[in-house]
Structure formats: structure tokens, C-alpha cells
Write a protein that holds these residues in place. Structure first.
Motif, mmCIF file in Angstrom:
data_model
loop_
_atom_site.group_PDB
_atom_site.id
_atom_site.type_symbol
_atom_site.label_atom_id
_atom_site.label_comp_id
_atom_site.label_asym_id
_atom_site.label_seq_id
_atom_site.Cartn_x
_atom_site.Cartn_y
_atom_site.Cartn_z
ATOM 1 N N THR A 1 0.823 -1.207 0.000
ATOM 2 C CA THR A 1 0.000 0.000 0.000
ATOM 3 C C THR A 1 0.860 1.262 0.000
ATOM 4 O O THR A 1 2.040 1.235 0.342
ATOM 5 C CB THR A 1 -0.902 0.033 1.233
ATOM 6 N N GLY A 2 0.210 2.380 -0.340
ATOM 7 C CA GLY A 2 0.916 3.651 -0.308
ATOM 8 C C GLY A 2 1.419 3.988 1.077
ATOM 9 O O GLY A 2 2.539 4.484 1.242
ATOM 10 N N ALA A 3 0.596 3.735 2.098
ATOM 11 C CA ALA A 3 1.034 4.016 3.464
ATOM 12 C C ALA A 3 2.276 3.204 3.822
ATOM 13 O O ALA A 3 3.163 3.694 4.528
ATOM 14 C CB ALA A 3 -0.096 3.716 4.449
ATOM 15 N N GLU A 4 2.362 1.970 3.348
ATOM 16 C CA GLU A 4 3.568 1.168 3.583
ATOM 17 C C GLU A 4 4.793 1.796 2.915
ATOM 18 O O GLU A 4 5.899 1.749 3.468
ATOM 19 C CB GLU A 4 3.373 -0.251 3.050
ATOM 20 N N ALA A 5 4.599 2.354 1.730
ATOM 21 C CA ALA A 5 5.712 3.025 1.061
ATOM 22 C C ALA A 5 6.178 4.219 1.882
ATOM 23 O O ALA A 5 7.388 4.457 2.033
ATOM 24 C CB ALA A 5 5.295 3.470 -0.341
ATOM 25 N N VAL A 6 5.228 4.986 2.431
ATOM 26 C CA VAL A 6 5.595 6.144 3.248
ATOM 27 C C VAL A 6 6.316 5.689 4.513
ATOM 28 O O VAL A 6 7.350 6.253 4.895
ATOM 29 C CB VAL A 6 4.343 6.971 3.599
ATOM 30 N N GLU A 7 5.791 4.680 5.186
ATOM 31 C CA GLU A 7 6.454 4.153 6.381
ATOM 32 C C GLU A 7 7.868 3.663 6.056
ATOM 33 O O GLU A 7 8.806 3.879 6.831
ATOM 34 C CB GLU A 7 5.625 2.999 6.969
ATOM 35 N N THR A 8 8.008 3.028 4.899
ATOM 36 C CA THR A 8 9.330 2.571 4.470
ATOM 37 C C THR A 8 10.259 3.758 4.272
ATOM 38 O O THR A 8 11.419 3.738 4.712
ATOM 39 C CB THR A 8 9.215 1.769 3.164
ATOM 40 N N GLY A 9 9.768 4.798 3.614
ATOM 41 C CA GLY A 9 10.572 5.982 3.391
ATOM 42 C C GLY A 9 11.025 6.625 4.685
ATOM 43 O O GLY A 9 12.174 7.067 4.816
ATOM 44 N N ILE A 10 10.133 6.681 5.668
ATOM 45 C CA ILE A 10 10.479 7.253 6.972
ATOM 46 C C ILE A 10 11.568 6.423 7.642
ATOM 47 O O ILE A 10 12.561 6.958 8.167
ATOM 48 C CB ILE A 10 9.223 7.328 7.864
ATOM 49 N N VAL B 1 -4.164 -5.059 -8.329
ATOM 50 C CA VAL B 1 -3.589 -5.515 -7.066
ATOM 51 C C VAL B 1 -2.921 -4.339 -6.365
ATOM 52 O O VAL B 1 -2.466 -3.400 -7.025
ATOM 53 C CB VAL B 1 -2.547 -6.643 -7.280
ATOM 54 N N PRO B 2 -2.845 -4.356 -5.036
ATOM 55 C CA PRO B 2 -2.119 -3.292 -4.344
ATOM 56 C C PRO B 2 -0.614 -3.468 -4.506
ATOM 57 O O PRO B 2 -0.067 -4.521 -4.171
ATOM 58 C CB PRO B 2 -2.551 -3.457 -2.887
ATOM 59 N N VAL B 3 0.031 -2.455 -5.060
ATOM 60 C CA VAL B 3 1.488 -2.463 -5.242
ATOM 61 C C VAL B 3 2.010 -1.082 -4.896
ATOM 62 O O VAL B 3 1.478 -0.073 -5.358
ATOM 63 C CB VAL B 3 1.899 -2.788 -6.696
ATOM 64 N N SER B 4 3.038 -1.023 -4.080
ATOM 65 C CA SER B 4 3.732 0.231 -3.825
ATOM 66 C C SER B 4 5.221 -0.034 -3.884
ATOM 67 O O SER B 4 5.668 -1.185 -3.922
ATOM 68 C CB SER B 4 3.338 0.824 -2.473
#
Length: 404
Positions: A109-118, A266-269
Motif C-alpha cells: 500500500t501507499g502508506a507502507e511506502a511512506v512508512e518505508t521511506g520514513i 492488485v495493491p502495489v507500492s
């Protein structure tokens, strides 16, 4: 009996009866879709001008993407990252090339991408920049929308997203969006990243002042701070370029991608960055069971290949001019302001006329689906496969709603 249950009011009531009320959807129940159009359980067709918050940039059921999904479903869907699979390398290599970066880290998910970036930015700050342990801070913008996880809502300024979810995660500084002076003042020796949306979507498709992103890039380089661009909604062709940052010739240190990357299937980030940034992660420090799974990679690789042709970026740029011009013609006729780039627009309705929700309900009655935000603002983000006639139809329906 069964046919009666399929009628829209009954289906809406049934959904609301068994679902937590974390959304307030329009009372339409969609059962099929193709291209830029969806059909409800009663057989009524609607022009989709939301496109799943840009998750459907390539339209509903794009044949190339559907074919890729079908083919992969017949072979392999999940391995977990404990093993390699035959779709993984192609996806990572081709997405990295599209982004002009060395490495890609796939998530869901997009939120996972943001959490990863942080997480990556903090680790980079400690290991590369030399920030003392536990002292890293990240500068973000007012009006941001990066997701709704506990950490992300900690730096949201939207009371609906934030209220009653504390205690909040520390380590973030909030400055006005578009204010380079305030950003400059907020950065100190412990700042590891500036996290921004190149265009704020949830806030109402807010485009920053000309030169702002360029100034952010220069400032981050000068102060040894990572520039993280959340292109989850604005990227992948939506604004007429692959990434919205390109409108100012800016390349961030890290791209956060999602939504359209999954092709509406499918959800992909993903996070994309160079080795000196993303390379700080080691095995066991970050992961996801479904991140980078075979089905997701098969679909997302085709998405990247569609983008590599440039066709959708060109469509968005050309058709976006038509959309923006048509909507600007309604300023003073019920619209107070129009903002946007490409096939993405935020419309501020005169609040004396109606709320954004009321406008979306009236558009729905006229066969156009859109989404309201922040009172009297609505957003339009049609699939990039929309054509000129359909754009004119959407604008005409907006005009009709405003005229009453």
C-alpha cells in the motif's frame, strides 16, 4: 427475490449494516466496469472521474494488465520474500530505470511506502549523516496526506485523520506548504528528510508556487537532507509527466510510489532510491509477506512498460489542457477556483451554492462520479484513457450541477 436484493438502496443498506463506518461512500453500488466507465447493480452507467484516487490511471480492466494478471494467476501468486521468483527482477529493474534510480523496494500500500521511506530516512540519518541516536527529525507540510497509519497521522493536520489516535509518534516538524522560508528555518543538524507531495491531492489538488520544488531540492542538497517525494497520487502519468516533480525539472532522493502501480488490479507500492540511500537496509530490518509478490510484480511490470512508451503521459498532458480549460470557464459561474495539472483538478465551489458532498451527489445523479474533500471542494481525476468527448461530457455535467 435475489433481483430485488440487487437494487441499489438494498445493497447500500446491507453494506452499511455489516461494515465499520470509516468511509461515507456515495449511494452507488458498482458491479462492473471497463475503461473510464462503471455500471451499477441497476445497469446505470457512470463516467468514473475519481479513478480510485489515481489507482486506475490506466482505466478499469486495461486489457494488457488483465492479460498479465490472468497469465500469472495460472502459474504463481505468492512465494514471500524468503525466496526469489521469476517476475521480481524484471519489475525491480524496469521500475528503477523508469525512476532513474539504482534500487527499488516493493511493498503493498501507499502508506507502507511512506512508512518505508520514513524508516530508511532515519536509518540513513544515523548511519550516513551521523545524527545522534534517537534525534532524527523529518520536516513535512501542513495539509499533507500520506496515509493513516499511527505514525503518519502523528504529523497530519487533518483533525478527522488525527484526533483520538494518540499518543503520537515524535520526530516530525510541520511547516506551511509552499513556504520555502519556513522550511529553511525548520531544518537543523538533526533533520534527515523533507517529505512532501509535489501536489497535495487530498487537500484539494493544491499545486505549490512556481519554483518551490526546485528550491526544496537546492535546500536539501545544501543541508545534506533527503528530499522524499510522495508521488503516490501525483505520479505515474497523472499530471502529464511520469512524475509531478518533473514539472520543475526536479529529481528527489527518494520516490514513494503506489496506487496506479498496481494497474487497478492488485495493491502495489514501492520506494525507489539510489544505493547510498536505500542500501542502508539489511536483511531482517524491514519487510512484508506480500511485498513484491509474483502477481503484483507481473501486473506492475506491465504498468511500467505502458509508462515507458510515454503514451499516457502525453494523453494526460493534452487532455488535461482540455479539462482545465473547460473547468476554468466555470469560474464565476458557481466555481470560485480551479487548480490542477494534467488530468487532475480541484474545484472550489461557491459554498453559498452547495457543499462538495452535495455536488458529488448531484453529479452522481447525472452519471458522473467524483469525490468531495474539505467542505466545498471536489476532485476530478479521470482515468488517463478518457477521451475528448467524455471530458466535455464531464465538464458539461459539472456546469449543469452548478446551474442548479
Amino acid at each position: 427475490m435475489i433481483e430485488d436484493m440487487l437494487r441499489t438502496p438494498a445493497a447500500v443498506q446491507d453494506a452499511e449494516r455489516h461494515t465499520a463506518h470509516n468511509y461515507h461512500p456515495l449511494p452507488v453500488v458498482i458491479s462492473s466496469a471497463e475503461g473510464a466507465w462503471v455500471t451499477d447493480v441497476d445497469g446505470k452507467r457512470y463516467l468514473d472521474c475519481l479513478a480510485g484516487y489515481s489507482a486506475l490511471n490506466f482505466g478499469h480492466r486495461h486489457p494488457t494488465l488483465i492479460a498479465a494478471a490472468h497469465a500469472q494467476l495460472d502459474k504463481l501468486t505468492l512465494t514471500s520474500r524468503a525466496f526469489l521468483h521469476d517476475q521480481f527482477a524484471d519489475f525491480c529493474r524496469e521500475l528503477a530505470a523508469l525512476c532513474g534510480k539504482d534500487l527499488v523496494l516493493p511493498m503493498n500500500t501507499g502508506a507502507e511506502a511512506v512508512e518505508t521511506g520514513i524508516k530508511v530516512a532515519r536509518k540513513w540519518g544515523y548511519q550516513v549523516k551521523g545524527v545522534p541516536a534517537g534525534q532524527a527529525n523529518i520536516v513535512v507540510a501542513e495539509g499533507n496526506f500520506h496515509g493513516r497509519t499511527t505514525t503518519i497521522v502523528s504529523f497530519s493536520t487533518d483533525s478527522d485523520a488525527r484526533a483520538d489516535f494518540g499518543p503520537y509518534t515524535p520526530g516530525f516538524r510541520i511547516v506551511p506548504y509552499g513556504d520555502l522560508a519556513a522550511l529553511t528555518e525548520a531544518i537543523d543538524e538533526h533533520t534527515v528528510a523533507v517529505l512532501l507531495e509535489p501536489i497535495q491531492g487530498e487537500q484539494g489538488v493544491v499545486v505549490p508556487p512556481e519554483g518551490y520544488l526546485h528550491g526544496v531540492r537546492l535546500l536539501c542538497t545544501e543541508r545534506n537532507v533527503l528530499f522524499i517525494a510522495d508521488e503516490i497520487q501525483s505520479g505515474l502519468g497523472r499530471t502529464g509527466t511520469t512524475f509531478a516533480c518533473e514539472h520543475e525539472g526536479v529529481v528527489p532522493d527518494m520516490y514513494l510510489l503506489g496506487k496506479a502501480l498496481g494497474g487497478g488490479i492488485v495493491p502495489v507500492s514501492a520506494v525507489a532510491a539510489d544505493t547510498d540511500v536505500l542500501g542502508v537496509l539489511q536483511p531482517g530490518q524491514h519487510g512484508s509477506t506480500f511485498g513484491g509478490n509474483p502477481l503484483a510484480c507481473a501486473v506492475a511490470t506491465e504498468v511500467v512498460r505502458l509508462l515507458a512508451t510515454g503514451e499516457f503521459q502525453r494523453r494526460s498532458a493534452a487532455l488535461g489542457e482540455r479539462l482545465q480549460a473547460g473547468l476554468r470557464g466555470l469560474i464565476g459561474k458557481g466555481l470560485v477556483a480551479v487548480r490542477g495539472r494534467g488530468l487532475w483538478a480541484g474545484l472550489d465551489i461557491d459554498p453559498a451554492l452547495m457543499s462538495g458532498r452535495e455536488a458529488c451527489e448531484r453529479l452522481m445523479e447525472r452519471g458522473v462520479l467524483a469525490k468531495d474533500t474539505h467542505g466545498s471542494t471536489i476532485r476530478l481525476a479521470p482515468p488517463l484513457v478518457i477521451n475528448e468527448e467524455e471530458i466535455d461530457h464531464a465538464v458539461a455535467q459539472v456546469a449543469a450541477v452548478l446551474a442548479g
